[in-house]
Design a protein around this motif. Sequence first.
Motif, PDB file in Angstrom:
ATOM      1  N   PHE A 133       0.856  -1.125  -0.198  1.00 17.82           N
ATOM      2  CA  PHE A 133       0.322   0.231  -0.386  1.00 17.82           C
ATOM      3  C   PHE A 133       1.124   1.468  -0.206  1.00 17.82           C
ATOM      4  O   PHE A 133       0.695   2.341   0.875  1.00 17.82           O
ATOM      5  N   LEU A 134       1.897   1.566  -0.919  1.00 17.10           N
ATOM      6  CA  LEU A 134       2.573   2.421  -1.502  1.00 17.10           C
ATOM      7  C   LEU A 134       2.493   3.465  -2.082  1.00 17.10           C
ATOM      8  O   LEU A 134       1.814   2.742  -3.198  1.00 17.10           O
ATOM      9  N   THR A 135       2.837   4.709  -1.973  1.00 19.01           N
ATOM     10  CA  THR A 135       2.066   6.008  -2.871  1.00 19.01           C
ATOM     11  C   THR A 135       3.387   6.330  -3.226  1.00 19.01           C
ATOM     12  O   THR A 135       3.354   7.214  -2.322  1.00 19.01           O
ATOM     13  N   ILE A 136       4.173   6.113  -4.028  1.00 14.49           N
ATOM     14  CA  ILE A 136       5.402   7.179  -4.441  1.00 14.49           C
ATOM     15  C   ILE A 136       4.766   8.180  -4.923  1.00 14.49           C
ATOM     16  O   ILE A 136       4.414   8.218  -6.621  1.00 14.49           O
ATOM     17  N   ASN A 137       5.139   9.560  -5.102  1.00 15.17           N
ATOM     18  CA  ASN A 137       5.814  10.525  -5.257  1.00 15.17           C
ATOM     19  C   ASN A 137       6.670  11.457  -5.917  1.00 15.17           C
ATOM     20  O   ASN A 137       7.268  10.226  -7.562  1.00 15.17           O
ATOM     21  N   ASN A 138       7.809  11.649  -5.557  1.00 13.28           N
ATOM     22  CA  ASN A 138       9.094  11.649  -6.721  1.00 13.28           C
ATOM     23  C   ASN A 138      10.006  10.720  -5.348  1.00 13.28           C
ATOM     24  O   ASN A 138       9.884   9.963  -4.584  1.00 13.28           O
ATOM     25  N   MET A 139      10.623  10.356  -7.192  1.00 10.02           N
ATOM     26  CA  MET A 139      12.027   9.663  -7.091  1.00 10.02           C
ATOM     27  C   MET A 139      12.681   9.968  -7.573  1.00 10.02           C
ATOM     28  O   MET A 139      13.744  10.817  -8.604  1.00 10.02           O
ATOM     29  N   ALA A 140      14.124   9.601  -7.163  1.00 10.97           N
ATOM     30  CA  ALA A 140      15.349  10.412  -7.053  1.00 10.97           C
ATOM     31  C   ALA A 140      17.006   9.760  -6.344  1.00 10.97           C
ATOM     32  O   ALA A 140      16.708   8.533  -6.051  1.00 10.97           O
ATOM     33  N   TRP A 141      17.510  10.220  -7.516  1.00  7.53           N
ATOM     34  CA  TRP A 141      19.263   9.920  -7.060  1.00  7.53           C
ATOM     35  C   TRP A 141      20.119  11.007  -6.998  1.00  7.53           C
ATOM     36  O   TRP A 141      20.424  12.129  -7.345  1.00  7.53           O
ATOM     37  N   TYR A 142      20.624  10.783  -5.322  1.00  3.51           N
ATOM     38  CA  TYR A 142      21.427  10.944  -4.608  1.00  3.51           C
ATOM     39  C   TYR A 142      23.108  11.226  -4.776  1.00  3.51           C
ATOM     40  O   TYR A 142      23.721   9.821  -5.139  1.00  3.51           O
ATOM     41  N   ARG A 143      24.255  11.910  -5.172  1.00  2.00           N
ATOM     42  CA  ARG A 143      25.220  11.003  -4.589  1.00  2.00           C
ATOM     43  C   ARG A 143      26.155  12.225  -3.698  1.00  2.00           C
ATOM     44  O   ARG A 143      26.047  13.023  -3.721  1.00  2.00           O
ATOM     45  N   GLN A 144      27.416  11.552  -3.286  1.00  5.86           N
ATOM     46  CA  GLN A 144      28.321  12.200  -2.481  1.00  5.86           C
ATOM     47  C   GLN A 144      29.813  12.290  -2.128  1.00  5.86           C
ATOM     48  O   GLN A 144      30.025  10.049  -2.811  1.00  5.86           O
ATOM     49  N   ALA A 145      30.271  12.401  -2.772  1.00  4.82           N
ATOM     50  CA  ALA A 145      31.784  12.433  -3.917  1.00  4.82           C
ATOM     51  C   ALA A 145      32.293  12.321  -1.896  1.00  4.82           C
ATOM     52  O   ALA A 145      32.492  13.083  -1.121  1.00  4.82           O
ATOM     53  N   PRO A 146      33.284  11.098  -2.417  1.00  6.90           N
ATOM     54  CA  PRO A 146      34.201  11.459  -1.129  1.00  6.90           C
ATOM     55  C   PRO A 146      34.795  13.083  -0.790  1.00  6.90           C
ATOM     56  O   PRO A 146      35.397  14.066  -1.825  1.00  6.90           O
ATOM     57  N   GLY A 147      34.797  13.720   0.765  1.00 10.43           N
ATOM     58  CA  GLY A 147      34.668  15.383   1.119  1.00 10.43           C
ATOM     59  C   GLY A 147      33.780  16.269   0.740  1.00 10.43           C
ATOM     60  O   GLY A 147      34.386  17.206   1.165  1.00 10.43           O
ATOM     61  N   LYS A 148      32.461  16.213  -0.115  1.00 11.93           N
ATOM     62  CA  LYS A 148      31.932  16.794  -0.916  1.00 11.93           C
ATOM     63  C   LYS A 148      30.420  16.141   0.427  1.00 11.93           C
ATOM     64  O   LYS A 148      30.617  15.512   0.366  1.00 11.93           O
ATOM     65  N   GLN A 149      29.483  17.186   0.193  1.00 15.07           N
ATOM     66  CA  GLN A 149      28.184  16.531   0.136  1.00 15.07           C
ATOM     67  C   GLN A 149      27.467  16.218  -0.628  1.00 15.07           C
ATOM     68  O   GLN A 149      28.152  16.426  -1.696  1.00 15.07           O
TER      69      GLN A 149
END
Length: 120
Positions: free
Chosen positions: A28-44
């Motif tokens: 019973f899951l309703t998904i709105n936004n889906m995304a990909w994030y990434r984090q490089a070494p030493g970065k946000q």
Amino acid sequence: QVQLVESGGGLVQPGGSLRLSCAASASFLTINNMAWYRQAPGKQRELVAQIASGGSPSYVDSVKGRFTISRDNAKNTVYLQMNSLNPEDTGVYYCYVYARLLLGPNRDYWGQGTQVTVSS
């Protein structure tokens, strides 16, 4: 509970390709936004690509023309096709979903992260 299971990371040479997948499992899951994030070494952590339910995808400038985000609503799955990879794409990639269970409130859900390393 919502679980996000990621797959597809690894080591690839510059110019190569990888495809990341992230499947959300819950009843019973309703998904709105889906995304990909990434984090490089030493970065946000940064937003790489996102796609709303029925909406157009959007990308950070550095990946435009190289990455493609897509989703399969029937499978509650989001994909990230990454082409022409370069060393600056190295990092841990996180799947993100903004969704609600039954009639509950929308919440943020994160995958465990998958390492992508671009190196010769």
